[in-house]
Write a protein that holds these residues in place. Structure first.
Motif, PDB file in Angstrom:
ATOM      1  N   PHE A 252       8.824 -16.164  -6.095  1.00 52.59           N
ATOM      2  CA  PHE A 252       7.973 -15.352  -7.135  1.00 52.59           C
ATOM      3  C   PHE A 252       7.135 -14.455  -6.808  1.00 52.59           C
ATOM      4  O   PHE A 252       6.901 -13.343  -7.416  1.00 52.59           O
ATOM      5  CB  PHE A 252       7.670 -16.587  -8.164  1.00 52.59           C
ATOM      6  N   LEU A 253       5.977 -14.978  -5.965  1.00 50.30           N
ATOM      7  CA  LEU A 253       5.061 -14.222  -5.663  1.00 50.30           C
ATOM      8  C   LEU A 253       5.394 -13.070  -4.609  1.00 50.30           C
ATOM      9  O   LEU A 253       4.894 -11.874  -4.977  1.00 50.30           O
ATOM     10  CB  LEU A 253       3.793 -15.046  -4.928  1.00 50.30           C
ATOM     11  N   GLY A 254       6.182 -13.233  -3.582  1.00 48.51           N
ATOM     12  CA  GLY A 254       6.510 -12.099  -2.904  1.00 48.51           C
ATOM     13  C   GLY A 254       7.556 -10.993  -3.707  1.00 48.51           C
ATOM     14  O   GLY A 254       7.233  -9.897  -3.494  1.00 48.51           O
ATOM     15  N   GLY A 255       8.303 -11.507  -4.424  1.00 47.62           N
ATOM     16  CA  GLY A 255       9.311 -10.470  -5.086  1.00 47.62           C
ATOM     17  C   GLY A 255       8.374  -9.830  -6.355  1.00 47.62           C
ATOM     18  O   GLY A 255       8.498  -8.557  -6.380  1.00 47.62           O
ATOM     19  N   GLY A 256       7.373 -10.466  -6.746  1.00 45.59           N
ATOM     20  CA  GLY A 256       6.424 -10.113  -7.686  1.00 45.59           C
ATOM     21  C   GLY A 256       5.606  -8.857  -7.108  1.00 45.59           C
ATOM     22  O   GLY A 256       5.622  -7.806  -7.579  1.00 45.59           O
ATOM     23  N   TYR A 257       5.125  -9.117  -5.880  1.00 51.90           N
ATOM     24  CA  TYR A 257       4.342  -7.992  -5.165  1.00 51.90           C
ATOM     25  C   TYR A 257       5.109  -6.705  -4.965  1.00 51.90           C
ATOM     26  O   TYR A 257       4.865  -5.846  -4.967  1.00 51.90           O
ATOM     27  CB  TYR A 257       3.919  -8.578  -3.882  1.00 51.90           C
ATOM     28  N   MET A 258       6.455  -7.067  -4.318  1.00 48.20           N
ATOM     29  CA  MET A 258       7.302  -5.772  -3.847  1.00 48.20           C
ATOM     30  C   MET A 258       7.745  -5.055  -5.126  1.00 48.20           C
ATOM     31  O   MET A 258       7.914  -4.081  -5.169  1.00 48.20           O
ATOM     32  CB  MET A 258       8.489  -6.412  -2.918  1.00 48.20           C
ATOM     33  N   LEU A 259       7.995  -5.958  -6.320  1.00 49.58           N
ATOM     34  CA  LEU A 259       8.471  -5.251  -7.569  1.00 49.58           C
ATOM     35  C   LEU A 259       7.276  -4.243  -8.048  1.00 49.58           C
ATOM     36  O   LEU A 259       7.713  -3.280  -8.497  1.00 49.58           O
ATOM     37  CB  LEU A 259       8.705  -6.303  -8.806  1.00 49.58           C
ATOM     38  N   ALA A 260       6.007  -4.833  -7.891  1.00 47.75           N
ATOM     39  CA  ALA A 260       4.858  -3.905  -8.380  1.00 47.75           C
ATOM     40  C   ALA A 260       4.747  -2.872  -7.360  1.00 47.75           C
ATOM     41  O   ALA A 260       4.559  -1.529  -7.909  1.00 47.75           O
ATOM     42  CB  ALA A 260       3.591  -4.823  -8.116  1.00 47.75           C
ATOM     43  N   GLY A 261       5.121  -2.810  -5.980  1.00 52.79           N
ATOM     44  CA  GLY A 261       5.448  -1.707  -5.312  1.00 52.79           C
ATOM     45  C   GLY A 261       6.473  -0.539  -5.786  1.00 52.79           C
ATOM     46  O   GLY A 261       6.067   0.537  -5.731  1.00 52.79           O
ATOM     47  N   ALA A 262       7.749  -1.174  -5.945  1.00 48.92           N
ATOM     48  CA  ALA A 262       8.758  -0.659  -6.448  1.00 48.92           C
ATOM     49  C   ALA A 262       8.409   0.178  -7.729  1.00 48.92           C
ATOM     50  O   ALA A 262       8.981   1.423  -7.970  1.00 48.92           O
ATOM     51  CB  ALA A 262       9.883  -1.489  -6.684  1.00 48.92           C
ATOM     52  N   LEU A 263       7.774  -0.396  -8.747  1.00 41.82           N
ATOM     53  CA  LEU A 263       7.453   0.171  -9.990  1.00 41.82           C
ATOM     54  C   LEU A 263       6.192   1.142  -9.722  1.00 41.82           C
ATOM     55  O   LEU A 263       5.837   1.961 -10.633  1.00 41.82           O
ATOM     56  CB  LEU A 263       6.813  -0.872 -10.986  1.00 41.82           C
ATOM     57  N   GLY A 264       5.437   1.443  -8.660  1.00 38.02           N
ATOM     58  CA  GLY A 264       4.297   2.069  -8.358  1.00 38.02           C
ATOM     59  C   GLY A 264       2.976   1.802  -8.827  1.00 38.02           C
ATOM     60  O   GLY A 264       2.127   2.316  -8.882  1.00 38.02           O
ATOM     61  N   LEU A 265       3.135   0.521  -9.094  1.00 40.26           N
ATOM     62  CA  LEU A 265       1.820  -0.067  -9.488  1.00 40.26           C
ATOM     63  C   LEU A 265       0.701  -0.501  -8.307  1.00 40.26           C
ATOM     64  O   LEU A 265      -0.288  -0.679  -8.588  1.00 40.26           O
ATOM     65  CB  LEU A 265       1.826  -1.528 -10.156  1.00 40.26           C
TER      66      LEU A 265
END
Length: 193
Positions: free
Chosen positions: A52-65
């Motif tokens: 949840f935390l690792g995927g959320g961090y990488m998801l934020a990177g993929a979204l450009g946040l």
């Protein structure tokens, strides 16, 4: 003895070795409720909180946040074999604003010679930007959320009343269904790319 008469058989006497299993008898150890809770907590943290935390961090990177905008041009791709799980890594040139050109690598297959938008995350790795990265990391994040929700339900199962328990099962079903939907979208996006 005549026809129709039944012969009585005497039961055989058992010898001391008949039906006995060799070795000392082991008493059954009662399972401690604390041990069950600790192992469940470990699996919830490993399979729930970390994704949840690792995927959320990488998801934020993929979204450009999160991270700094950059452009990556792959010059070579190769299959990297570390352990049992081989993966594709591409190496090439990375252009970050106000910095000189440098060599970098990404752990995904990219078309050679074509500039690709990426994010340089604060921890150091590069994350591609686009539908495949967003759908993949959102699936990992939702999977972790599903395990966390199921773990919370398992911990508080005895304390919940029946109508609340049914609602919680539905709540677990929502991220579980979204995880399966995200996995389907990820597979479709990867096949179409």
């Amino acid at each position: 003895m005549g026809k129709g008469s039944k012969k009585r058989r005497r039961p055989r006497k058992k010898t001391p070795h008949q039906g006995v299993v060799a070795g000392p008898a082991r008493p059954a150890r009662p399972r401690s409720p604390r041990t069950g809770r600790l192992s469940a907590g470990f699996f919830v943290v490993v399979l729930g909180l970390l994704p949840f935390l690792g995927g959320g961090y990488m998801l934020a990177g993929a979204l450009g946040l999160v991270g700094q905008r950059a452009v990556f041009t792959a010059t070579s791709c190769a299959v990297v074999r570390t352990g049992k799980n081989p993966y594709v890594a591409c190496g090439g040139n990375l252009i970050v604003a106000r910095r000189p050109l440098r060599y970098a690598s990404v752990d995904t297959r990219l078309p050679l010679g074509r500039p690709t938008a990426v994010r340089v995350l604060p921890a150091g790795p590069l994350e591609t930007v686009g539908p495949a990265a967003v759908s993949g990391w959102s699936t990992v994040t939702l999977g972790g959320l599903t395990v966390l929700t199921g773990g919370a339900l398992a911990v508080f199962r005895g304390r919940l009343r029946s109508p609340v328990r049914d609602t919680v099962f539905r709540v677990v079903g929502v991220p579980g269904g979204l995880t399966l939907g995200g996995l389907f979208v990820y597979v479709v996006v990867r096949v179409a790319a």
